[in-house]
Scaffold this motif. Structure first.
Motif, PDB file in Angstrom:
ATOM      1  N   THR A  14      -5.238  63.942  -7.751  1.00  0.00           N
ATOM      2  CA  THR A  14      -5.527  65.354  -7.461  1.00  0.00           C
ATOM      3  C   THR A  14      -4.797  66.270  -8.434  1.00  0.00           C
ATOM      4  O   THR A  14      -5.374  67.229  -8.981  1.00  0.00           O
ATOM      5  CB  THR A  14      -5.117  65.682  -6.018  1.00  0.00           C
ATOM      6  N   LEU A  15      -3.518  65.992  -8.685  1.00  0.00           N
ATOM      7  CA  LEU A  15      -2.766  66.807  -9.634  1.00  0.00           C
ATOM      8  C   LEU A  15      -3.287  66.634 -11.062  1.00  0.00           C
ATOM      9  O   LEU A  15      -3.324  67.600 -11.841  1.00  0.00           O
ATOM     10  CB  LEU A  15      -1.278  66.435  -9.559  1.00  0.00           C
ATOM     11  N   ALA A  16      -3.670  65.412 -11.419  1.00  0.00           N
ATOM     12  CA  ALA A  16      -4.225  65.194 -12.757  1.00  0.00           C
ATOM     13  C   ALA A  16      -5.530  65.962 -12.944  1.00  0.00           C
ATOM     14  O   ALA A  16      -5.767  66.588 -13.990  1.00  0.00           O
ATOM     15  CB  ALA A  16      -4.445  63.703 -12.985  1.00  0.00           C
ATOM     16  N   SER A  17      -6.392  65.928 -11.919  1.00  0.00           N
ATOM     17  CA  SER A  17      -7.644  66.680 -12.008  1.00  0.00           C
ATOM     18  C   SER A  17      -7.379  68.180 -12.054  1.00  0.00           C
ATOM     19  O   SER A  17      -8.071  68.926 -12.765  1.00  0.00           O
ATOM     20  CB  SER A  17      -8.521  66.335 -10.802  1.00  0.00           C
ATOM     21  N   LEU A  18      -6.353  68.625 -11.325  1.00  0.00           N
ATOM     22  CA  LEU A  18      -6.004  70.040 -11.353  1.00  0.00           C
ATOM     23  C   LEU A  18      -5.556  70.456 -12.751  1.00  0.00           C
ATOM     24  O   LEU A  18      -5.941  71.533 -13.255  1.00  0.00           O
ATOM     25  CB  LEU A  18      -4.892  70.294 -10.336  1.00  0.00           C
ATOM     26  N   ALA A  19      -4.753  69.646 -13.415  1.00  0.00           N
ATOM     27  CA  ALA A  19      -4.303  69.963 -14.766  1.00  0.00           C
ATOM     28  C   ALA A  19      -5.477  70.001 -15.739  1.00  0.00           C
ATOM     29  O   ALA A  19      -5.551  70.891 -16.619  1.00  0.00           O
ATOM     30  CB  ALA A  19      -3.267  68.936 -15.219  1.00  0.00           C
ATOM     31  N   MET A  20      -6.425  69.078 -15.603  1.00  0.00           N
ATOM     32  CA  MET A  20      -7.587  69.069 -16.497  1.00  0.00           C
ATOM     33  C   MET A  20      -8.450  70.298 -16.271  1.00  0.00           C
ATOM     34  O   MET A  20      -8.984  70.882 -17.239  1.00  0.00           O
ATOM     35  CB  MET A  20      -8.394  67.795 -16.265  1.00  0.00           C
ATOM     36  N   THR A  21      -8.604  70.716 -15.025  1.00  0.00           N
ATOM     37  CA  THR A  21      -9.412  71.912 -14.749  1.00  0.00           C
ATOM     38  C   THR A  21      -8.760  73.150 -15.320  1.00  0.00           C
ATOM     39  O   THR A  21      -9.430  74.046 -15.855  1.00  0.00           O
ATOM     40  CB  THR A  21      -9.610  72.058 -13.237  1.00  0.00           C
ATOM     41  N   VAL A  22      -7.427  73.258 -15.230  1.00  0.00           N
ATOM     42  CA  VAL A  22      -6.716  74.405 -15.811  1.00  0.00           C
ATOM     43  C   VAL A  22      -6.883  74.417 -17.328  1.00  0.00           C
ATOM     44  O   VAL A  22      -7.093  75.478 -17.952  1.00  0.00           O
ATOM     45  CB  VAL A  22      -5.232  74.364 -15.406  1.00  0.00           C
ATOM     46  N   ASP A  23      -6.795  73.257 -17.968  1.00  0.00           N
ATOM     47  CA  ASP A  23      -7.003  73.196 -19.423  1.00  0.00           C
ATOM     48  C   ASP A  23      -8.417  73.623 -19.795  1.00  0.00           C
ATOM     49  O   ASP A  23      -8.624  74.338 -20.799  1.00  0.00           O
ATOM     50  CB  ASP A  23      -6.732  71.779 -19.917  1.00  0.00           C
ATOM     51  N   GLU A  24      -9.395  73.171 -19.011  1.00  0.00           N
ATOM     52  CA  GLU A  24     -10.779  73.557 -19.302  1.00  0.00           C
ATOM     53  C   GLU A  24     -10.970  75.064 -19.158  1.00  0.00           C
ATOM     54  O   GLU A  24     -11.655  75.706 -19.973  1.00  0.00           O
ATOM     55  CB  GLU A  24     -11.721  72.809 -18.354  1.00  0.00           C
ATOM     56  N   ALA A  25     -10.340  75.636 -18.110  1.00  0.00           N
ATOM     57  CA  ALA A  25     -10.451  77.097 -17.944  1.00  0.00           C
ATOM     58  C   ALA A  25      -9.781  77.835 -19.092  1.00  0.00           C
ATOM     59  O   ALA A  25     -10.264  78.885 -19.551  1.00  0.00           O
ATOM     60  CB  ALA A  25      -9.831  77.496 -16.607  1.00  0.00           C
ATOM     61  N   ARG A  26      -8.675  77.324 -19.591  1.00  0.00           N
ATOM     62  CA  ARG A  26      -7.980  77.972 -20.699  1.00  0.00           C
ATOM     63  C   ARG A  26      -8.824  77.957 -21.970  1.00  0.00           C
ATOM     64  O   ARG A  26      -8.861  78.926 -22.731  1.00  0.00           O
ATOM     65  CB  ARG A  26      -6.641  77.277 -20.939  1.00  0.00           C
ATOM     66  N   LEU A  27      -9.532  76.830 -22.197  1.00  0.00           N
ATOM     67  CA  LEU A  27     -10.358  76.721 -23.405  1.00  0.00           C
ATOM     68  C   LEU A  27     -11.597  77.599 -23.323  1.00  0.00           C
ATOM     69  O   LEU A  27     -12.089  78.109 -24.342  1.00  0.00           O
ATOM     70  CB  LEU A  27     -10.759  75.256 -23.627  1.00  0.00           C
ATOM     71  N   ARG A  28     -12.145  77.792 -22.132  1.00  0.00           N
ATOM     72  CA  ARG A  28     -13.353  78.599 -21.979  1.00  0.00           C
ATOM     73  C   ARG A  28     -13.071  80.093 -21.824  1.00  0.00           C
ATOM     74  O   ARG A  28     -13.993  80.896 -21.744  1.00  0.00           O
ATOM     75  CB  ARG A  28     -14.143  78.124 -20.761  1.00  0.00           C
ATOM     76  N   LEU A  29     -11.802  80.425 -21.721  1.00  0.00           N
ATOM     77  CA  LEU A  29     -11.470  81.821 -21.451  1.00  0.00           C
ATOM     78  C   LEU A  29     -11.988  82.745 -22.551  1.00  0.00           C
ATOM     79  O   LEU A  29     -12.471  83.856 -22.280  1.00  0.00           O
ATOM     80  CB  LEU A  29      -9.949  81.971 -21.301  1.00  0.00           C
ATOM     81  N   GLU A  30     -11.916  82.334 -23.824  1.00  0.00           N
ATOM     82  CA  GLU A  30     -12.358  83.164 -24.929  1.00  0.00           C
ATOM     83  C   GLU A  30     -13.857  83.018 -25.188  1.00  0.00           C
ATOM     84  O   GLU A  30     -14.537  83.987 -25.494  1.00  0.00           O
ATOM     85  CB  GLU A  30     -11.576  82.816 -26.193  1.00  0.00           C
ATOM     86  N   ARG A  31     -14.406  81.804 -25.066  1.00  0.00           N
ATOM     87  CA  ARG A  31     -15.806  81.586 -25.398  1.00  0.00           C
ATOM     88  C   ARG A  31     -16.747  82.002 -24.275  1.00  0.00           C
ATOM     89  O   ARG A  31     -17.793  82.594 -24.518  1.00  0.00           O
ATOM     90  CB  ARG A  31     -16.038  80.110 -25.731  1.00  0.00           C
ATOM     91  N   ASP A  32     -16.413  81.669 -23.032  1.00  0.00           N
ATOM     92  CA  ASP A  32     -17.313  81.939 -21.906  1.00  0.00           C
ATOM     93  C   ASP A  32     -16.492  82.424 -20.725  1.00  0.00           C
ATOM     94  O   ASP A  32     -16.214  81.671 -19.782  1.00  0.00           O
ATOM     95  CB  ASP A  32     -18.086  80.663 -21.552  1.00  0.00           C
ATOM     96  N   PRO A  33     -16.062  83.680 -20.734  1.00  0.00           N
ATOM     97  CA  PRO A  33     -15.196  84.175 -19.648  1.00  0.00           C
ATOM     98  C   PRO A  33     -15.847  84.104 -18.279  1.00  0.00           C
ATOM     99  O   PRO A  33     -15.170  83.955 -17.260  1.00  0.00           O
ATOM    100  CB  PRO A  33     -14.923  85.625 -20.068  1.00  0.00           C
ATOM    101  N   GLU A  34     -17.198  84.231 -18.230  1.00  0.00           N
ATOM    102  CA  GLU A  34     -17.845  84.220 -16.923  1.00  0.00           C
ATOM    103  C   GLU A  34     -17.741  82.868 -16.229  1.00  0.00           C
ATOM    104  O   GLU A  34     -17.767  82.790 -14.999  1.00  0.00           O
ATOM    105  CB  GLU A  34     -19.317  84.604 -17.084  1.00  0.00           C
ATOM    106  N   ALA A  35     -17.636  81.789 -17.010  1.00  0.00           N
ATOM    107  CA  ALA A  35     -17.538  80.458 -16.400  1.00  0.00           C
ATOM    108  C   ALA A  35     -16.153  80.150 -15.862  1.00  0.00           C
ATOM    109  O   ALA A  35     -15.964  79.187 -15.111  1.00  0.00           O
ATOM    110  CB  ALA A  35     -17.943  79.391 -17.417  1.00  0.00           C
ATOM    111  N   VAL A  36     -15.158  80.974 -16.248  1.00  0.00           N
ATOM    112  CA  VAL A  36     -13.794  80.707 -15.814  1.00  0.00           C
ATOM    113  C   VAL A  36     -13.642  80.906 -14.313  1.00  0.00           C
ATOM    114  O   VAL A  36     -12.867  80.212 -13.654  1.00  0.00           O
ATOM    115  CB  VAL A  36     -12.813  81.611 -16.587  1.00  0.00           C
TER     116      VAL A  36
END
Length: 458
Positions: free
Chosen positions: A224-246
């Motif tokens: 659960t914690l590993a998946s949480l860390a991966m989701t946070v990383d994905e949100a960080r990467l999409r923050l500039e390219r696709d803010p609506e998906a964050v």
């Protein structure tokens, strides 16, 4: 059945017939030399001093030899017995046995030493000591014959083993004296075996608990914690390219955090029920009583004060399992959970003294059941509870008694111990107490638990 043979201790006793003949020959041979020497010496001395009066000299020498005959025989007998390692006094044998056992590392080793010492004291061809329920088997020294003499070992009216010996006839007084000391040793062996089994069971339980925690952390909270860390990383990467998906990713992060919190709560609840920290033992029992099913009443006899954590957990878990059985199997309409804390007299005196020191008024009667009214009553109740907790922290004796009774159909004729009954007994045993389940007078079932408070709390 296991057979333990003591290590070699030099040559063993001689065969009984030769041993007896040698003993008597040395004693009476030495006695003949002593009395003969006294008679001859006195005869020569009196004849020299009195002239040729042989009759007078012989009479004086005979009287002197007769006077020293018995004391000389006793002294010679003790010397020969010491030389041949023979002890005739049962109390001396028991004393030697006690001193030898005090030097033993543990009761099992002491039993081996005792078997060799008893065989030597009895001048037997073989001696065996058997302990009932000690898982030590038979401790054997020498060789038992076809028909050994059996002497029961009884400790406070309870048979704990038996002593087997083969050889010449032995004094009953000596056998009784040795049997009493061996019974104490056999009881110590049984206690040691029980402590060893209890320690092994506790270690096994601890390792199983550690394995369960590791599995829950590795298979539940870890992913659960590993998946949480991966989701946070994905949100960080999409923050500039696709803010609506964050936003969707953050919602998923929030759900994963909730799942992680649930996992942590489950782990904490497995270690110690949170209700005990939030509500205390009595409040936790009342929370159990509010569950759907038959009406459950909670009766608390006197103030509980500060109960050790291990005793609280054991009492709560046992009451929880007992009430689960009432709701599932008893077909009862009502049940009663009764809790009482019994302290030693010295501990109760400390509690009363703490209350007296706090209020300045000596308590001569029972505390009010309602705890007073208004703020003053509440403050008095809180202060009294604090005084009782302060005295309870210093308490080193007493026990917590818990009983769960119902008016259901009762136990079946043949009770098959299930997981629930076994877990209640194991939890009580881990806390150093006992748990008995039986029929209730008047119908129904009764669970009685006694949990010692243990030593002084830090």
């Amino acid at each position: 059945m296991a057979v333990t043979t003591p290590p070699a201790r030099g040559p063993g006793p001689r065969p009984s017939g030769v041993h007896l003949v040698l003993n008597r020959a040395l004693v009476y041979g030495g006695l003949a030399v002593v009395t003969g020497g006294i008679y001859s010496g006195l005869t020569w001395l009196v004849t020299t001093l009195a002239g040729s009066q042989d009759a007078v000299a012989g009479l004086v020498a005979a009287l002197a030899a007769g006077a020293v005959f018995h004391p000389a025989r006793l002294r010679l007998q003790r010397v020969v017995d010491r030389l041949l390692r023979v002890e005739r006094d049962p109390y001396r044998v028991a004393d030697r046995l006690s001193r030898t056992l005090q030097e033993a590392v543990d009761p099992a080793e002491g039993l081996v030493t005792a078997a060799a010492l008893v065989r030597q004291a009895l001048r037997a061809d073989g001696v065996a000591v058997e302990v009932h329920g000690g898982h030590t088997g038979i401790v054997l020294d020498g060789e038992l014959g076809d028909r050994p003499v059996e002497t029961p070992l009884v400790w406070h009216g309870e048979p704990v083993g038996r002593l087997l010996s083969s050889g010449p006839g032995t004094s009953p007084d000596l056998l009784d004296a040795l049997a009493r000391h061996l019974a104490e040793l056999a009881h110590a062996v049984r206690l040691t075996a029980d402590v060893r089994r209890s320690r092994e069971r506790i270690l096994t339980t601890r390792e199983e608990e550690r394995r369960r925690l590791r599995r829950d952390l590795h298979d539940g909270l870890g992913p659960t914690l590993a998946s949480l860390a991966m989701t946070v990383d994905e949100a960080r990467l999409r923050l500039e390219r696709d803010p609506e998906a964050v936003e969707g990713l953050l919602i998923r992060v929030r759900d994963q955090m909730g799942a992680a919190i649930v996992d942590v709560r489950d782990l904490v609840y497995g270690l110690r029920p949170p209700a005990l920290d939030d509500l205390g033992l009595v409040g936790s029992l009342r929370a159990l009583a509010d569950a759907p099913g038959p009406r459950v009443d909670i009766a608390v006899v006197g103030p509980l004060g500060d109960v050790p954590a291990a005793v609280e957990v054991a009492a709560y878990r046992i009451a929880q399992e007992a009430l689960t059985n009432v709701r599932r199997h008893a077909q009862a309409t009502t049940a009663l959970v009764r809790v009482e804390l019994l302290r030693a007299e010295t501990d109760q005196a400390e509690t009363d003294q703490a209350e007296t020191d706090r209020t300045g008024v000596e308590q001569t009667g029972p505390a009010p059941a309602g705890g007073g009214t208004g703020r003053g009553g509440a403050a008095g109740a809180e202060g009294g509870a604090a005084g009782r907790r302060a005295a309870g922290d210093r308490a080193g004796g007493g026990e917590l008694r818990l009983s769960v009774t119902d008016d259901g159909i009762g136990l079946p004729e043949r009770v098959r111990g299930g997981v629930g009954l076994a877990s209640m007994r194991e939890r009580a045993a881990e806390a150093g107490g006992s748990c008995t389940v039986g029929p209730r007078p008047g119908g129904g079932t009764e669970v009685i638990v006694q949990l010692p408070l243990g030593t002084e709390k830090p």
